[in-house]
Write an enzyme that holds these catalytic residues in place. Structure first.
Site, PDB file in Angstrom:
ATOM      1  N   TYR A   1      10.087  48.431  -5.250  1.00  0.00           N
ATOM      2  CA  TYR A   1       9.050  49.359  -5.754  1.00  0.00           C
ATOM      3  C   TYR A   1       7.957  49.631  -4.713  1.00  0.00           C
ATOM      4  O   TYR A   1       7.875  48.981  -3.684  1.00  0.00           O
ATOM      5  CB  TYR A   1       8.486  48.956  -7.104  1.00  0.00           C
ATOM      6  CG  TYR A   1       7.830  47.620  -7.352  1.00  0.00           C
ATOM      7  CD1 TYR A   1       7.326  46.810  -6.356  1.00  0.00           C
ATOM      8  CD2 TYR A   1       7.687  47.196  -8.677  1.00  0.00           C
ATOM      9  CE1 TYR A   1       6.710  45.603  -6.656  1.00  0.00           C
ATOM     10  CE2 TYR A   1       7.066  45.982  -8.988  1.00  0.00           C
ATOM     11  CZ  TYR A   1       6.589  45.200  -7.966  1.00  0.00           C
ATOM     12  OH  TYR A   1       5.971  44.016  -8.266  1.00  0.00           O
ATOM     13  N   GLU A   2       7.206  50.695  -5.012  1.00  0.00           N
ATOM     14  CA  GLU A   2       6.188  51.252  -4.092  1.00  0.00           C
ATOM     15  C   GLU A   2       6.787  51.565  -2.721  1.00  0.00           C
ATOM     16  O   GLU A   2       6.124  51.414  -1.683  1.00  0.00           O
ATOM     17  CB  GLU A   2       4.947  50.360  -4.037  1.00  0.00           C
ATOM     18  CG  GLU A   2       4.336  50.242  -5.435  1.00  0.00           C
ATOM     19  CD  GLU A   2       2.873  49.962  -5.487  1.00  0.00           C
ATOM     20  OE1 GLU A   2       2.171  50.214  -4.496  1.00  0.00           O
ATOM     21  OE2 GLU A   2       2.418  49.501  -6.556  1.00  0.00           O
ATOM     22  N   GLY A   3       8.041  52.023  -2.753  1.00  0.00           N
ATOM     23  CA  GLY A   3       8.757  52.377  -1.528  1.00  0.00           C
ATOM     24  C   GLY A   3       9.688  51.253  -1.127  1.00  0.00           C
ATOM     25  O   GLY A   3       9.225  50.143  -0.831  1.00  0.00           O
TER      26      GLY A   3
END
Ligand code: CAA
Length: 384
Positions: free
Chosen positions: A367-369
């Site tokens: 998550y978050e890239g």
């Protein structure tokens, strides 16, 4: 250059450590197993000022620096990453985004209670809605639409994998207004969960961070006043990218905490467990593992603190936050897997905590890239 924390930072670190031991450790296995959202823990975090750590006190925040935020995230994540992801999203993605780019009215109405983590005595937190069923890493391919209707937008579409999905009161939603303009046609809108047309989907049954509250969110003809748009028309994608750069420092610190939590458990276990006539810490096979764990954790910590320091100094931290995130998350995965190995069979059962940390570590690479997206960002930054 100095590597020492100041008194305030040390105090915050200790407060976070005490909070994690006293409030998060009891019940963490049960919350993980039964997917219970840690509401009581988040309310307590709010009391400590940890839900709006970096926000100006004028807007209900604690006015701390990003270095302190990293320290607190590490300590909470050592014990319960389901609590710390809620903290990270509210601090980095929601409160920071609103403080940096919201207007005065938006800050008064939304940021102040979000930074306090409560409103009228009830939990009040936010969520960041960028991902979609077909727009994860490829975030510019937004299918959710915000049709310009004059003084409001008509919002339609579905968002996926939303942290704080059902517990949040406020959503920051990215949506396409003008497809012809591509990423420059995306807007960031503040949407309240209880508005007509907003539906919270079923809770995801996840591998890790099982206490955290992850849902799909559906929008069906939701009327969003234009006054709830963040920034100028078409600013939404830049808003998301700039906000995520800070978010990645939070997730890097979360990964660092998972790694150091697993490492501490492995060290303690190796001092107690005997094999072949001595504590296993005296076997070089174990010592080498612990040495590699400690070294990688220290490197991850330095990257996290450097990114945080750059943000505090007003230096562009796009590169350092992606480096911190990719390195810390890969460290968390490696260290937690090795910590299970040090524990042998005991590592594979829930009572010893390391299997949970290993499951929790995986999401920090996604998550978050994802790690792949971080490498795209790093590659572009170093070659530009
Ligand atoms: N700051 C400002 N602007 C930026 C930027 C940045 N860091 N990065 C990109 N932009 C701008 C670009 O300059 C470009 O603008 P122009 O068109 O005006 O030149 C525009 O945004 C589009 O950028 P790119 O051409 O670089 O876009 P791309 O399609 O190549 O994708 C990407 C770039 C880095 C892969 C991006 O899509 C990305 O970061 N994807 C991952 C998304 C992500 O992190 N999702 C996480 C979801 S949130 C979450 O997980 C929260 C949670 O619940 C825990």
């Amino acid at each position: 250059m100095q590597f020492q924390l100041n008194e305030e930072q040390l105090m915050i670190q200790k407060a976070a450590r005490d909070f994690a031991q006293q409030e998060c450790l009891p019940g963490v296995i049960d919350r993980d197993e039964n997917q219970k959202f840690p509401k009581q823990q988040v309310m307590k975090l709010a009391e400590l000022g940890f839900m709006g750590m970096m926000v100006d006190p004028a807007y209900g925040g604690a006015g701390m620096d990003t270095v302190s935020y990293v320290l607190a995230m590490e300590e909470v994540s050592k014990i319960d990453a389901s609590v710390s992801v809620c903290m990270s999203v509210n601090n980095s993605l929601v409160s920071w985004g609103l403080e940096a780019f919201g207007n005065e009215e938006q800050k008064q109405q939304y940021l102040t209670p979000l930074a306090q983590g409560r409103k009228d005595g009830e939990l009040y937190i936010g969520a960041f809605l960028l991902s979609e069923p077909e727009a994860g890493s490829d975030a510019t391919s937004q299918r959710t639409t915000a049709e310009d209707m004059g003084d409001y937008y008509l919002l339609n579409g579905t968002k996926n994998w939303i942290t704080n999905g059902s517990s949040a009161s406020v959503y920051l939603v990215m949506a396409q207004t003008d497809a012809a303009k591509g990423s420059r046609g995306i807007n960031a809108l503040i949407v309240e969960k209880n508005w007509p047309g907003v539906t919270v989907g079923a809770k995801e049954n996840k591998m890790g961070i099982r206490g955290s509250d992850t849902h799909s969110i559906m929008f069906n003809d939701v009327k969003v006043p234009k006054t709830n748009r963040i920034g100028e028309d078409g600013f939404g994608f830049t808003f998301a990218m700039k906000t995520l750069a800070g978010g990645r420092i939070g997730i890097a610190a979360q990964a660092l905490g998972i790694a150091s939590g697993a490492y501490e458990l492995a060290v303690n276990y190796s001092k107690q467990r005997k094999a072949f006539g001595k504590e296993i810490m005296h076997h070089q096979a174990i010592q080498f593992k612990l040495a590699d764990m400690a070294t990688r954790i220290e490197a991850a910590r330095l990257l996290c603190l450097k990114a945080a320091w750059e943000k505090d100094q007003g230096i562009d931290y796009t590169l350092s936050s992606s480096m911190a995130k990719v390195f810390a998350s890969e460290t968390a995965m490696w260290v937690s897997t090795e910590a299970v190995q040090v524990h042998g069979g005991y590592g594979y059962v829930k009572e010893y905590h390391v299997e949970r940390l290993m499951r929790d570590a995986k999401i920090t690479q996604i998550y978050e890239g994802t790690s792949e997206v971080q490498r795209i960002v790093i590659g572009r930054q170093i070659l530009k």
